[in-house]
Design a protein around this motif. Structure first.
Motif: not given
Length: 252
Positions: A237-252
């Motif tokens: 759950c680090c969120g490192a995938c979000y910058p290269p792929c905004p569709p992979m959002q973490i919304n706590d």
């Protein structure tokens, strides 16, 4: 030792000599001893007999221009116009007479700054400031630091700990954060929720797979479209995938 300043260059660290207190330059490498007269105050004595009294005060990591001007005004009026910022965002003022120490401390405290952070104290927390520039922190380290230092400010102001204590706070658990005796990581609590309809048009999938520090992401076909999937057993759950792929959002 050379007295001349080196020529300025457009990259690299600035020449520290031009920012040093004159007494420090004069006695560079010739200090006989130093001691700790009181919390927040250090005294260095040179073989020549010269003394430097250093007063340390805590500041926030991210300084606004108004606070910075206030700190500089205090240095001009009550010190010798030279300051030094430590790695943990403390500001240090140097004076050459003991009689100037108390007025300097009074001016700092009247302006709302806390003098301390020396010897066996809880040092100011070293942290990142992801809420200004970083895409992946679970929450901002700066707010957590403010909350903790509000509780620990007496341990910063005094030197009553068994030893010196360094705390660090990282916005996320994979990127930033300094060295400390106690490290506090702030992280997301849920894996990314993927908008599969957008991945193929927005994301370079191999880059996203490579970005994951625990190999929890792999290519997948979803609804007949190239997409990605996450192994939630591995995901931290680090969120490192979000910058290269905004569709992979973490919304706590």
């Amino acid at each position: 030792m050379a007295k001349d300043m080196r020529e300025p260059i457009e990259s690299g660290c600035p020449d520290p000599w031009q920012y040093m207190h004159p007494t420090m330059r004069k006695n560079f490498g010739q200090w006989k001893y130093h001691d700790h007269p009181r919390p927040g105050v250090l005294r260095h004595v040179a073989y020549s007999g010269d003394e430097i009294w250093t007063v340390r005060a805590g500041t926030q990591r991210i300084l606004d221009v108004f606070t910075l001007r206030k700190l500089c005004d205090i240095g001009d009026e009550f010190a010798d116009g030279y300051v030094h910022f430590t790695l943990r965002s403390n500001i240090e003022y140097m004076v050459t007479e003991e009689s100037r120490v108390d007025p300097l401390i009074n001016a700092l405290e009247e302006a709302g700054f806390i003098v301390g952070g020396t010897q066996n104290s809880v040092a100011m927390i070293s942290h990142t400031q992801g809420w200004l520039h970083c895409d992946i922190p679970g929450t901002d380290a700066s707010g957590v630091v403010k909350s903790m230092m509000d509780e620990l400010i007496d341990e910063f102001r005094n030197a009553n700990m068994p030893n010196r204590v360094h705390l660090t706070t990282s916005c996320c658990q994979i990127n930033c954060g300094g060295q400390g005796d106690i490290a506090i990581n702030i992280q997301h609590t849920k894996p990314p929720k993927i908008n599969h309809d957008l991945v193929a048009n927005v994301c370079e999938r191999p880059s996203v797979v490579a970005r994951c520090p625990v190999a929890a992401i792999r290519p997948a076909m979803v609804n007949g479209k190239p997409s990605l999937e996450v192994d939630e057993r591995k995901c931290i759950c680090c969120g490192a995938c979000y910058p290269p792929c905004p569709p992979m959002q973490i919304n706590d």
